[in-house]
Design a protein around this motif. Structure first.
Motif, PDB file in Angstrom:
ATOM      1  N   HIS A   1       0.829  -1.188   0.000  1.00  0.00           N
ATOM      2  CA  HIS A   1       0.000   0.000   0.000  1.00  0.00           C
ATOM      3  C   HIS A   1       0.873   1.252   0.000  1.00  0.00           C
ATOM      4  N   PRO A   2       0.362   2.383  -0.492  1.00  0.00           N
ATOM      5  CA  PRO A   2       1.145   3.622  -0.487  1.00  0.00           C
ATOM      6  C   PRO A   2       1.681   3.977   0.891  1.00  0.00           C
ATOM      7  N   THR A   3       2.907   4.425   0.934  1.00  0.00           N
ATOM      8  CA  THR A   3       3.684   4.837   2.123  1.00  0.00           C
ATOM      9  C   THR A   3       4.112   3.657   2.980  1.00  0.00           C
ATOM     10  N   GLN A   4       3.831   2.419   2.555  1.00  0.00           N
ATOM     11  CA  GLN A   4       4.218   1.252   3.332  1.00  0.00           C
ATOM     12  C   GLN A   4       5.454   0.598   2.720  1.00  0.00           C
ATOM     13  N   TRP A   5       6.482   0.394   3.555  1.00  0.00           N
ATOM     14  CA  TRP A   5       7.720  -0.254   3.112  1.00  0.00           C
ATOM     15  C   TRP A   5       7.927  -1.515   3.938  1.00  0.00           C
ATOM     16  N   LYS A   6       8.418  -2.561   3.317  1.00  0.00           N
ATOM     17  CA  LYS A   6       8.644  -3.826   4.007  1.00  0.00           C
ATOM     18  C   LYS A   6      10.097  -3.877   4.446  1.00  0.00           C
ATOM     19  N   LEU A   7      10.322  -3.781   5.755  1.00  0.00           N
ATOM     20  CA  LEU A   7      11.664  -3.794   6.313  1.00  0.00           C
ATOM     21  C   LEU A   7      11.909  -5.087   7.072  1.00  0.00           C
ATOM     22  N   GLY A   8      13.160  -5.486   7.134  1.00  0.00           N
ATOM     23  CA  GLY A   8      13.538  -6.664   7.891  1.00  0.00           C
ATOM     24  C   GLY A   8      15.011  -6.635   8.250  1.00  0.00           C
ATOM     25  N   ARG A   9      15.428  -7.629   9.042  1.00  0.00           N
ATOM     26  CA  ARG A   9      16.823  -7.744   9.462  1.00  0.00           C
ATOM     27  C   ARG A   9      17.350  -9.116   9.035  1.00  0.00           C
TER      28      ARG A   9
ATOM     29  N   VAL B   1      21.662 -15.501  -1.337  1.00  0.00           N
ATOM     30  CA  VAL B   1      20.367 -15.714  -0.695  1.00  0.00           C
ATOM     31  C   VAL B   1      20.515 -15.437   0.789  1.00  0.00           C
ATOM     32  N   ALA B   2      19.509 -14.829   1.383  1.00  0.00           N
ATOM     33  CA  ALA B   2      19.545 -14.530   2.820  1.00  0.00           C
ATOM     34  C   ALA B   2      18.165 -14.762   3.420  1.00  0.00           C
ATOM     35  N   THR B   3      18.149 -15.129   4.696  1.00  0.00           N
ATOM     36  CA  THR B   3      16.910 -15.266   5.453  1.00  0.00           C
ATOM     37  C   THR B   3      16.715 -13.996   6.271  1.00  0.00           C
ATOM     38  N   VAL B   4      15.527 -13.406   6.151  1.00  0.00           N
ATOM     39  CA  VAL B   4      15.254 -12.100   6.754  1.00  0.00           C
ATOM     40  C   VAL B   4      14.119 -12.236   7.750  1.00  0.00           C
ATOM     41  N   ARG B   5      14.309 -11.612   8.922  1.00  0.00           N
ATOM     42  CA  ARG B   5      13.253 -11.580   9.936  1.00  0.00           C
ATOM     43  C   ARG B   5      12.455 -10.295   9.756  1.00  0.00           C
ATOM     44  N   LEU B   6      11.121 -10.408   9.666  1.00  0.00           N
ATOM     45  CA  LEU B   6      10.246  -9.260   9.496  1.00  0.00           C
ATOM     46  C   LEU B   6       9.792  -8.722  10.847  1.00  0.00           C
ATOM     47  N   ALA B   7       9.038  -7.631  10.824  1.00  0.00           N
ATOM     48  CA  ALA B   7       8.592  -6.994  12.069  1.00  0.00           C
ATOM     49  C   ALA B   7       7.682  -7.898  12.883  1.00  0.00           C
ATOM     50  N   ASN B   8       6.939  -8.792  12.227  1.00  0.00           N
ATOM     51  CA  ASN B   8       6.041  -9.705  12.940  1.00  0.00           C
ATOM     52  C   ASN B   8       6.738 -11.002  13.360  1.00  0.00           C
ATOM     53  N   ASN B   9       8.084 -11.007  13.293  1.00  0.00           N
ATOM     54  CA  ASN B   9       8.923 -12.142  13.682  1.00  0.00           C
ATOM     55  C   ASN B   9       8.844 -13.321  12.714  1.00  0.00           C
ATOM     56  N   SER B  10       8.158 -13.177  11.614  1.00  0.00           N
ATOM     57  CA  SER B  10       8.168 -14.233  10.601  1.00  0.00           C
ATOM     58  C   SER B  10       9.471 -14.179   9.820  1.00  0.00           C
ATOM     59  N   MET B  11       9.856 -15.292   9.237  1.00  0.00           N
ATOM     60  CA  MET B  11      11.105 -15.408   8.497  1.00  0.00           C
ATOM     61  C   MET B  11      10.786 -15.647   7.025  1.00  0.00           C
ATOM     62  N   VAL B  12      11.476 -14.911   6.161  1.00  0.00           N
ATOM     63  CA  VAL B  12      11.328 -15.100   4.720  1.00  0.00           C
ATOM     64  C   VAL B  12      12.711 -15.239   4.113  1.00  0.00           C
ATOM     65  N   LYS B  13      12.783 -15.987   3.013  1.00  0.00           N
ATOM     66  CA  LYS B  13      14.053 -16.173   2.314  1.00  0.00           C
ATOM     67  C   LYS B  13      13.975 -15.424   0.984  1.00  0.00           C
ATOM     68  N   ARG B  14      14.959 -14.545   0.739  1.00  0.00           N
ATOM     69  CA  ARG B  14      14.975 -13.736  -0.466  1.00  0.00           C
ATOM     70  C   ARG B  14      16.384 -13.716  -1.059  1.00  0.00           C
ATOM     71  N   THR B  15      16.452 -13.518  -2.370  1.00  0.00           N
ATOM     72  CA  THR B  15      17.751 -13.302  -3.005  1.00  0.00           C
ATOM     73  C   THR B  15      18.237 -11.892  -2.684  1.00  0.00           C
ATOM     74  N   VAL B  16      19.543 -11.697  -2.744  1.00  0.00           N
ATOM     75  CA  VAL B  16      20.087 -10.380  -2.400  1.00  0.00           C
ATOM     76  C   VAL B  16      19.677  -9.324  -3.416  1.00  0.00           C
ATOM     77  N   THR B  17      19.253  -9.732  -4.604  1.00  0.00           N
ATOM     78  CA  THR B  17      18.791  -8.752  -5.586  1.00  0.00           C
ATOM     79  C   THR B  17      17.468  -8.135  -5.182  1.00  0.00           C
ATOM     80  N   LYS B  18      16.748  -8.756  -4.230  1.00  0.00           N
ATOM     81  CA  LYS B  18      15.495  -8.220  -3.729  1.00  0.00           C
ATOM     82  C   LYS B  18      15.669  -7.490  -2.403  1.00  0.00           C
ATOM     83  N   LEU B  19      16.904  -7.397  -1.912  1.00  0.00           N
ATOM     84  CA  LEU B  19      17.176  -6.754  -0.628  1.00  0.00           C
ATOM     85  C   LEU B  19      17.969  -5.476  -0.862  1.00  0.00           C
ATOM     86  N   CYS B  20      17.576  -4.432  -0.167  1.00  0.00           N
ATOM     87  CA  CYS B  20      18.229  -3.133  -0.341  1.00  0.00           C
ATOM     88  C   CYS B  20      18.534  -2.532   1.027  1.00  0.00           C
ATOM     89  N   PRO B  21      19.806  -2.385   1.409  1.00  0.00           N
ATOM     90  CA  PRO B  21      20.133  -1.753   2.691  1.00  0.00           C
ATOM     91  C   PRO B  21      19.631  -0.315   2.729  1.00  0.00           C
TER      92      PRO B  21
END
Length: 314
Positions: free
Chosen positions: A247-255, A269-289
């Motif tokens: 949705h507008p103004t919403q960004w998906k952040l994780g660690r 490839v990296a595993t990222v923890r989201l704000a709701n403590n769920s874990m997702v696996k993404r390629t580094v091309t989809k991750l932006c510091p």
């Protein structure tokens, strides 16, 4: 000044030209958009008064040396200053605590910051609007929602707490917190003709968000020809995740919680923890510091030379 854009009064289908005044903060890149009727002095003064009434008086103002601003400066002398006392626009601005600077004539590269903002906003705006014409109220609403989108982009993280995922945005410097555009994706199927126009404005907002957010994330993920090894993705890095249909103004952040290197030792490839403590696996091309997370000694963790807040695209 960006434009022209076309609006109509609502009672008449005749469309007229209008323009958008874009104000940019040199410190945090916050944006302010004002719809103006034309390039006249009175329209410029009205936009400037509305700006300082809501955002406060600026310490320094920089503008280009276009004919509209030169003419406005000349007219401002006649309207606001006493020629007999020899007062100039600089004198009044200084007396009010404002320094007004104009870049040299024929040097648009001196105003690269606002030229970049005009290019970004105008490019997506034209692709989105095409031949559509809105009323003045609808256009003003659309510009305010576009402004909220631009001011929602993350600059860095707010806290070093590993459980905190709230980013620092330009909106924090304007209103003290993040901005939110109402979620109106579930549109009614039976609506009257008056509501239909406002739903159309929301659709334009969603369309601008999809175009601009994708372009913004892509600009932070640029990868030039490699000539030496970059630094792998690291555990603990806070990243924005490229995700469609947000949705507008919403960004998906994780660690980043875990990395998965290949046989050559490179992390793709990296595993990222989201704000709701769920874990997702993404390629580094989809991750932006986050834009200013890199230090002077490091290339960003994903192997591309990232930007800091002074150089990040609007």
């Amino acid at each position: 000044m960006m434009g022209p854009v076309y609006v109509h009064s609502g009672k008449s289908a005749t469309k007229v030209k209008a323009y958008v005044a874009i104000f940019i903060c040199f410190s945090v890149k916050a944006c302010h958009l004002e719809l103006v009727s034309d390039l006249s002095t009175s329209a410029f003064l009205g936009a400037f008064k509305r700006f300082i009434s809501r955002r406060g008086v600026c310490a320094k103002i920089y503008s280009d040396n276009g004919t509209n601003f030169v003419g406005a400066k000349r007219e401002l002398k006649k309207l606001l200053f006493d020629y007999e006392k020899g007062h100039s626009i600089t004198d009044l601005a200084t007396r009010e605590g404002v320094e007004w600077h104009m870049i040299p004539p024929g040097s648009p590269h001196f105003g690269g910051l606002w030229e970049s903002a005009v290019k970004t906003a105008k490019y997506h705006f034209q692709r989105m609007m095409r031949s559509t014409t809105l009323t003045i109220e609808e256009m003003t609403t659309l510009l305010c929602q576009i402004e909220a989108c631009l001011n929602s982009r993350p600059l860095t993280y707010l806290s070093n707490d590993i459980t905190e995922f709230s980013p620092l945005t330009p909106a924090h410097f304007l209103v003290g917190g993040p901005l939110h555009v109402p979620d109106e994706t579930n549109f009614k199927t039976e609506i009257d003709k008056y509501q239909k126009k406002w739903i159309q404005v929301q659709r334009y907002t969603n369309q601008f968000w999809r175009l601009w957010s994708k372009s913004y994330l892509t600009s932070l993920q640029q990868r030039t020809k490699w000539k030496e090894d970059g630094i792998n993705a690291r555990i603990g890095t806070i990243v924005m995740i490229e995700e469609p249909n947000l949705h507008p103004t919403q960004w998906k952040l994780g660690r980043i919680e875990e990395v998965h290197p290949g046989k050559d030792g490179r992390v793709r490839v990296a595993t990222v923890r989201l704000a709701n403590n769920s874990m997702v696996k993404r390629t580094v091309t989809k991750l932006c510091p986050l834009p200013i997370q890199k230090s002077d000694e490091e290339i960003d963790d994903l192997g591309s030379p990232g930007e800091n807040v002074q150089d990040s695209q609007l």
